[in-house]
Design a protein around this motif. Structure first.
Motif, PDB file in Angstrom:
ATOM      1  N   GLN A  92      56.127  17.850 -12.198  1.00 31.44           N
ATOM      2  CA  GLN A  92      56.226  16.738 -13.143  1.00 31.44           C
ATOM      3  C   GLN A  92      56.938  15.575 -12.472  1.00 31.44           C
ATOM      4  O   GLN A  92      57.900  15.761 -11.733  1.00 31.44           O
ATOM      5  N   GLU A  93      56.444  14.414 -12.767  1.00 34.22           N
ATOM      6  CA  GLU A  93      57.112  13.187 -12.324  1.00 34.22           C
ATOM      7  C   GLU A  93      58.539  13.173 -12.876  1.00 34.22           C
ATOM      8  O   GLU A  93      58.775  13.551 -14.018  1.00 34.22           O
ATOM      9  N   THR A  98      58.370  11.488  -7.451  1.00 38.08           N
ATOM     10  CA  THR A  98      57.826  10.216  -7.937  1.00 38.08           C
ATOM     11  C   THR A  98      56.335  10.341  -8.228  1.00 38.08           C
ATOM     12  O   THR A  98      55.670  11.269  -7.760  1.00 38.08           O
ATOM     13  N   ARG A  99      55.822   9.370  -8.989  1.00 43.93           N
ATOM     14  CA  ARG A  99      54.373   9.310  -9.240  1.00 43.93           C
ATOM     15  C   ARG A  99      53.616   9.206  -7.922  1.00 43.93           C
ATOM     16  O   ARG A  99      52.558   9.804  -7.755  1.00 43.93           O
ATOM     17  N   GLU A 100      54.176   8.434  -7.001  1.00 42.92           N
ATOM     18  CA  GLU A 100      53.527   8.247  -5.702  1.00 42.92           C
ATOM     19  C   GLU A 100      53.422   9.568  -4.954  1.00 42.92           C
ATOM     20  O   GLU A 100      52.422   9.843  -4.303  1.00 42.92           O
ATOM     21  N   SER A 103      50.692  11.641  -6.492  1.00 36.86           N
ATOM     22  CA  SER A 103      49.397  11.109  -6.043  1.00 36.86           C
ATOM     23  C   SER A 103      49.117  11.527  -4.610  1.00 36.86           C
ATOM     24  O   SER A 103      47.992  11.889  -4.264  1.00 36.86           O
ATOM     25  N   LYS A 148      45.828  16.186 -11.806  1.00 37.63           N
ATOM     26  CA  LYS A 148      46.966  15.344 -12.163  1.00 37.63           C
ATOM     27  C   LYS A 148      46.616  14.693 -13.488  1.00 37.63           C
ATOM     28  O   LYS A 148      45.551  14.082 -13.631  1.00 37.63           O
ATOM     29  N   GLN A 150      48.361  13.134 -17.562  1.00 39.18           N
ATOM     30  CA  GLN A 150      49.506  12.630 -18.327  1.00 39.18           C
ATOM     31  C   GLN A 150      49.855  13.636 -19.423  1.00 39.18           C
ATOM     32  O   GLN A 150      48.979  14.254 -20.020  1.00 39.18           O
ATOM     33  N   LYS A 154      54.502  11.207 -18.922  1.00 38.36           N
ATOM     34  CA  LYS A 154      54.814  11.500 -17.516  1.00 38.36           C
ATOM     35  C   LYS A 154      53.601  12.138 -16.856  1.00 38.36           C
ATOM     36  O   LYS A 154      52.824  12.843 -17.494  1.00 38.36           O
ATOM     37  N   GLU A 155      53.471  11.879 -15.560  1.00 40.88           N
ATOM     38  CA  GLU A 155      52.384  12.512 -14.812  1.00 40.88           C
ATOM     39  C   GLU A 155      52.768  13.936 -14.454  1.00 40.88           C
ATOM     40  O   GLU A 155      53.921  14.225 -14.137  1.00 40.88           O
TER      41      GLU A 155
END
Length: 196
Positions: A92-93, A98-100, A103, A148, A150, A154-155
């Motif tokens: 989890q983000e 981080t989201r990055e 990804s 991935k 939501q 949160k992602e």
């Protein structure tokens, strides 16, 4: 000359007609209808229905699992009596993730899956792919799906790895069905609504 060839041609057609005639008493058997992957308790690794896992993998023996982590980051490995049979990872983000980075992890998986003719997941499951890796890096988990998505703003990233799929099953379709259930179950456990 042409008249001599004509009877031979008619004889050949006659033989083909006899060869293609269905014998009485021979009945063709249709392929069995495969059972669908459905959501039902109890669960393996908290996210995968045990009966669905057994149906897809063909595993019949007793299962022993070990889960490590929490809502944010965790993994579960469930083995039968002979080998590792299921791995589930979730991330989890948040702090330290981080989201990055999520990804980056997904892009890394996509790159591998694309080399093995992976299939893009339906958009309602977020971003991701499912694939059968002919030569997986770990050597024992060739059936893989990653997504991935939501959930609660949160992602999240979920990976599901299987060592085998039961004969006659559509591995990619089953992996996608397992991911659909895992995301729904994740939302139930952690009080969020999964979406793309």
């Amino acid at each position: 000359m042409r008249r001599a060839r004509l009877p031979k041609a008619l004889a050949a057609v006659g033989l083909l007609t006899v060869a293609c005639t269905v014998e009485p008493g021979i009945i063709s058997t249709p392929s069995p209808v495969l059972q669908p992957v459905v959501d039902s308790a109890p669960y393996v690794c908290s996210l995968i229905p045990e009966q669905a896992f057994r149906l897809v993998s063909g595993v019949t023996g007793p299962l022993a699992g070990e889960t490590d982590g929490d809502e944010r980051n965790g993994d579960c490995r469930t083995s039968d009596t002979t080998s590792l049979s299921l791995e589930v990872w979730w991330m989890q983000e948040g702090s330290g993730m981080t989201r990055e980075h999520l990804s980056f992890l997904l892009n890394d998986r996509r790159e591998v899956y694309s080399r093995h003719d992976g299939v893009v997941l339906p958009t309602e499951l977020g971003e991701g792919m499912a694939a059968h890796l002919s030569d997986p890096p770990s050597g024992d988990q060739p059936y893989q799906v990653s997504a991935k998505f939501q959930c609660g703003g949160k992602e999240r990233l979920i990976d599901i790895f299987l060592p085998q799929v039961a004969m006659g099953r559509d591995a990619i379709k089953d992996l996608i069905a397992l991911m659909r259930i895992a995301q729904k179950r994740y939302g139930e456990l952690y009080d969020c609504t999964p979406g793309p």
